[in-house]
Motif scaffolding. Structure first.
Motif, PDB file in Angstrom:
ATOM      1  N   ARG A  43       0.826  -1.215   0.000  1.00 32.66           N
ATOM      2  CA  ARG A  43       0.000   0.000   0.000  1.00 32.66           C
ATOM      3  C   ARG A  43       0.857   1.259   0.000  1.00 32.66           C
ATOM      4  NH1 ARG A  43      -1.392   3.274   4.146  1.00 32.66           N
ATOM      5  NH2 ARG A  43      -0.931   1.722   5.739  1.00 32.66           N
ATOM      6  N   GLU A  44       1.834   1.313   0.901  1.00 31.79           N
ATOM      7  CA  GLU A  44       2.610   2.545   1.071  1.00 31.79           C
ATOM      8  C   GLU A  44       3.670   2.765   0.000  1.00 31.79           C
ATOM      9  OE1 GLU A  44       4.213   2.249   5.007  1.00 31.79           O
ATOM     10  OE2 GLU A  44       2.357   2.925   5.939  1.00 31.79           O
ATOM     11  N   HIS A  45       4.344   1.703  -0.416  1.00 33.32           N
ATOM     12  CA  HIS A  45       5.516   1.887  -1.267  1.00 33.32           C
ATOM     13  C   HIS A  45       5.298   1.510  -2.734  1.00 33.32           C
ATOM     14  CE1 HIS A  45       7.946   2.935   2.178  1.00 33.32           C
ATOM     15  NE2 HIS A  45       7.371   1.927   2.814  1.00 33.32           N
ATOM     16  N   VAL A  46       4.418   0.561  -2.982  1.00 35.58           N
ATOM     17  CA  VAL A  46       4.176   0.177  -4.373  1.00 35.58           C
ATOM     18  C   VAL A  46       3.060   1.038  -4.956  1.00 35.58           C
ATOM     19  CG1 VAL A  46       3.482  -1.689  -5.922  1.00 35.58           C
ATOM     20  CG2 VAL A  46       5.007  -2.174  -3.993  1.00 35.58           C
ATOM     21  N   LEU A  47       1.932   1.109  -4.255  1.00 39.92           N
ATOM     22  CA  LEU A  47       0.795   1.896  -4.749  1.00 39.92           C
ATOM     23  C   LEU A  47       0.859   3.362  -4.320  1.00 39.92           C
ATOM     24  CD1 LEU A  47      -2.048  -0.692  -4.169  1.00 39.92           C
ATOM     25  CD2 LEU A  47      -1.011  -0.037  -6.333  1.00 39.92           C
ATOM     26  N   ARG A  48       1.691   3.655  -3.332  1.00 39.97           N
ATOM     27  CA  ARG A  48       1.857   5.017  -2.814  1.00 39.97           C
ATOM     28  C   ARG A  48       0.568   5.598  -2.218  1.00 39.97           C
ATOM     29  NH1 ARG A  48       7.272   5.822  -2.904  1.00 39.97           N
ATOM     30  NH2 ARG A  48       8.206   5.178  -4.852  1.00 39.97           N
ATOM     31  N   TYR A  49      -0.237   4.729  -1.608  1.00 36.57           N
ATOM     32  CA  TYR A  49      -1.421   5.200  -0.887  1.00 36.57           C
ATOM     33  C   TYR A  49      -0.991   5.537   0.524  1.00 36.57           C
ATOM     34  CZ  TYR A  49      -4.395   3.202  -4.580  1.00 36.57           C
ATOM     35  OH  TYR A  49      -4.997   2.906  -5.772  1.00 36.57           O
ATOM     36  N   LYS A  82      -8.426  -9.573  -5.592  1.00 36.65           N
ATOM     37  CA  LYS A  82      -8.715  -8.173  -5.954  1.00 36.65           C
ATOM     38  C   LYS A  82      -7.429  -7.348  -5.947  1.00 36.65           C
ATOM     39  CE  LYS A  82     -13.414  -7.820  -4.087  1.00 36.65           C
ATOM     40  NZ  LYS A  82     -14.240  -7.144  -3.059  1.00 36.65           N
ATOM     41  N   LEU A  83      -6.571  -7.597  -4.950  1.00 36.27           N
ATOM     42  CA  LEU A  83      -5.318  -6.849  -4.838  1.00 36.27           C
ATOM     43  C   LEU A  83      -4.411  -7.126  -6.034  1.00 36.27           C
ATOM     44  CD1 LEU A  83      -3.534  -4.951  -3.176  1.00 36.27           C
ATOM     45  CD2 LEU A  83      -2.684  -6.958  -1.958  1.00 36.27           C
ATOM     46  N   ILE A  84      -4.395  -8.361  -6.504  1.00 33.78           N
ATOM     47  CA  ILE A  84      -3.576  -8.711  -7.669  1.00 33.78           C
ATOM     48  C   ILE A  84      -4.058  -7.959  -8.914  1.00 33.78           C
ATOM     49  CG2 ILE A  84      -3.066 -10.604  -9.258  1.00 33.78           C
ATOM     50  CD1 ILE A  84      -2.853 -12.394  -6.800  1.00 33.78           C
ATOM     51  N   LYS A  85      -5.362  -7.737  -9.009  1.00 33.00           N
ATOM     52  CA  LYS A  85      -5.882  -6.966 -10.137  1.00 33.00           C
ATOM     53  C   LYS A  85      -5.468  -5.499 -10.049  1.00 33.00           C
ATOM     54  CE  LYS A  85      -9.935  -9.829 -10.997  1.00 33.00           C
ATOM     55  NZ  LYS A  85     -11.398  -9.899 -10.947  1.00 33.00           N
ATOM     56  N   VAL A  86      -5.330  -4.992  -8.824  1.00 37.00           N
ATOM     57  CA  VAL A  86      -4.963  -3.586  -8.605  1.00 37.00           C
ATOM     58  C   VAL A  86      -3.472  -3.367  -8.849  1.00 37.00           C
ATOM     59  CG1 VAL A  86      -4.789  -1.803  -6.813  1.00 37.00           C
ATOM     60  CG2 VAL A  86      -6.856  -3.176  -6.991  1.00 37.00           C
ATOM     61  N   VAL A  87      -2.647  -4.340  -8.498  1.00 41.81           N
ATOM     62  CA  VAL A  87      -1.187  -4.207  -8.622  1.00 41.81           C
ATOM     63  C   VAL A  87      -0.698  -5.111  -9.747  1.00 41.81           C
ATOM     64  CG1 VAL A  87       1.019  -4.367  -7.428  1.00 41.81           C
ATOM     65  CG2 VAL A  87      -1.034  -3.793  -6.138  1.00 41.81           C
ATOM     66  N   PRO A  88      -0.437  -4.566 -10.914  1.00 38.95           N
ATOM     67  CA  PRO A  88       0.056  -5.394 -12.015  1.00 38.95           C
ATOM     68  C   PRO A  88       1.391  -6.037 -11.651  1.00 38.95           C
ATOM     69  CG  PRO A  88      -0.463  -3.163 -12.748  1.00 38.95           C
ATOM     70  CD  PRO A  88      -0.572  -3.179 -11.268  1.00 38.95           C
ATOM     71  N   GLY A  89       1.511  -7.321 -11.908  1.00 40.41           N
ATOM     72  CA  GLY A  89       2.764  -8.024 -11.656  1.00 40.41           C
ATOM     73  C   GLY A  89       2.855  -8.668 -10.294  1.00 40.41           C
ATOM     74  N   LEU A  90       1.914  -8.412  -9.402  1.00 41.45           N
ATOM     75  CA  LEU A  90       1.925  -9.013  -8.070  1.00 41.45           C
ATOM     76  C   LEU A  90       1.287 -10.395  -8.143  1.00 41.45           C
ATOM     77  CD1 LEU A  90       2.624  -8.387  -5.099  1.00 41.45           C
ATOM     78  CD2 LEU A  90       0.272  -7.608  -4.822  1.00 41.45           C
ATOM     79  N   ASP A  91       1.727 -11.307  -7.267  1.00 39.83           N
ATOM     80  CA  ASP A  91       1.112 -12.631  -7.253  1.00 39.83           C
ATOM     81  C   ASP A  91       0.821 -13.093  -5.826  1.00 39.83           C
ATOM     82  OD1 ASP A  91       3.642 -13.278  -6.352  1.00 39.83           O
ATOM     83  OD2 ASP A  91       3.962 -14.897  -7.762  1.00 39.83           O
ATOM     84  N   LEU A  92       0.017 -14.148  -5.721  1.00 37.16           N
ATOM     85  CA  LEU A  92      -0.388 -14.674  -4.425  1.00 37.16           C
ATOM     86  C   LEU A  92       0.797 -15.186  -3.618  1.00 37.16           C
ATOM     87  CD1 LEU A  92      -3.602 -16.675  -5.392  1.00 37.16           C
ATOM     88  CD2 LEU A  92      -3.472 -14.512  -4.172  1.00 37.16           C
ATOM     89  N   ASN A  93       1.778 -15.722  -4.296  1.00 37.18           N
ATOM     90  CA  ASN A  93       2.938 -16.277  -3.618  1.00 37.18           C
ATOM     91  C   ASN A  93       3.614 -15.228  -2.735  1.00 37.18           C
ATOM     92  OD1 ASN A  93       4.677 -18.452  -3.067  1.00 37.18           O
ATOM     93  ND2 ASN A  93       6.138 -17.738  -4.589  1.00 37.18           N
TER      94      ASN A  93
END
Length: 127
Positions: A43-49, A82-93
Motif C-alpha cells: 500500500r505505502e511503497h508500491v501503490l503510494r497510498y 482483488k489486490l492482484i488486479k490492482v497491482v500489475p505483476g503481483l502474485d499470491l505467492n
C-alpha cells in the motif's frame, strides 16, 4: 492442616541459576502479521497510498476491515485476488509467503526488496 489447604509450592530457582532467555523464534512468513506487514508495504511503497482508506476504497471494502488485515487478521483469498488486479505483476505467492515467483515483474521485485531492506528488522525476517 495447612498442607491440606495449600498445594505444595514449587521451589523457585535462585537468581543466579536461572536459565538464559530464549531468543525469538524465527518469523513464519505465512503468519497473518507478516502478511499484514507485506500488505502495508504494498500500500505505502508500491501503490503510494498514504491511508488505509484509499486502499480499502480501491478494493471495495470497509476501511476498518482492511486495517484489520494490515494489523494481522487473516487476509482472505478473494481480497488477495482483488489486490492482484490492482497491482500489475503481483502474485499470491508474495502476499502469502513473502517469496517471489519466477515470473514476477523485476521492477516490482526490486522496489519491494529495496523497501524491505530499508525497514529496520525486515532483512532478518526474510530469511
Amino acid at each position: 492442616m495447612l498442607s491440606r489447604i495449600m498445594p505444595a509450592m514449587k521451589s523457585r530457582q535462585p537468581l543466579g541459576n536461572r536459565p538464559e532467555r530464549r531468543t525469538r523464534a524465527p518469523v513464519n512468513p505465512e503468519d497473518p502479521r507478516e502478511v499484514g506487514r507485506r500488505l502495508r508495504l504494498i500500500r505505502e511503497h508500491v501503490l503510494r497510498y498514504r491511508t488505509i482508506k484509499e486502499m480499502a476504497d480501491r478494493l471495495g471494502i470497509a476501511e476498518n476491515r482492511y486495517g484489520n488485515y494490515e494489523r494481522g487478521s487473516p487476509f482472505p483469498m478473494d481480497q488477495a485476488l482483488k489486490l492482484i488486479k490492482v497491482v500489475p505483476g503481483l502474485d499470491l505467492n508474495y502476499i502469502y509467503t513473502g517469496r517471489f515467483s519466477a515470473g514476477l515483474d523485476y521492477g516490482l521485485v526490486r522496489l519491494i526488496e529495496e523497501t524491505e531492506a530499508s525497514e529496520p528488522g525486515t532483512a532478518a525476517r526474510r530469511g
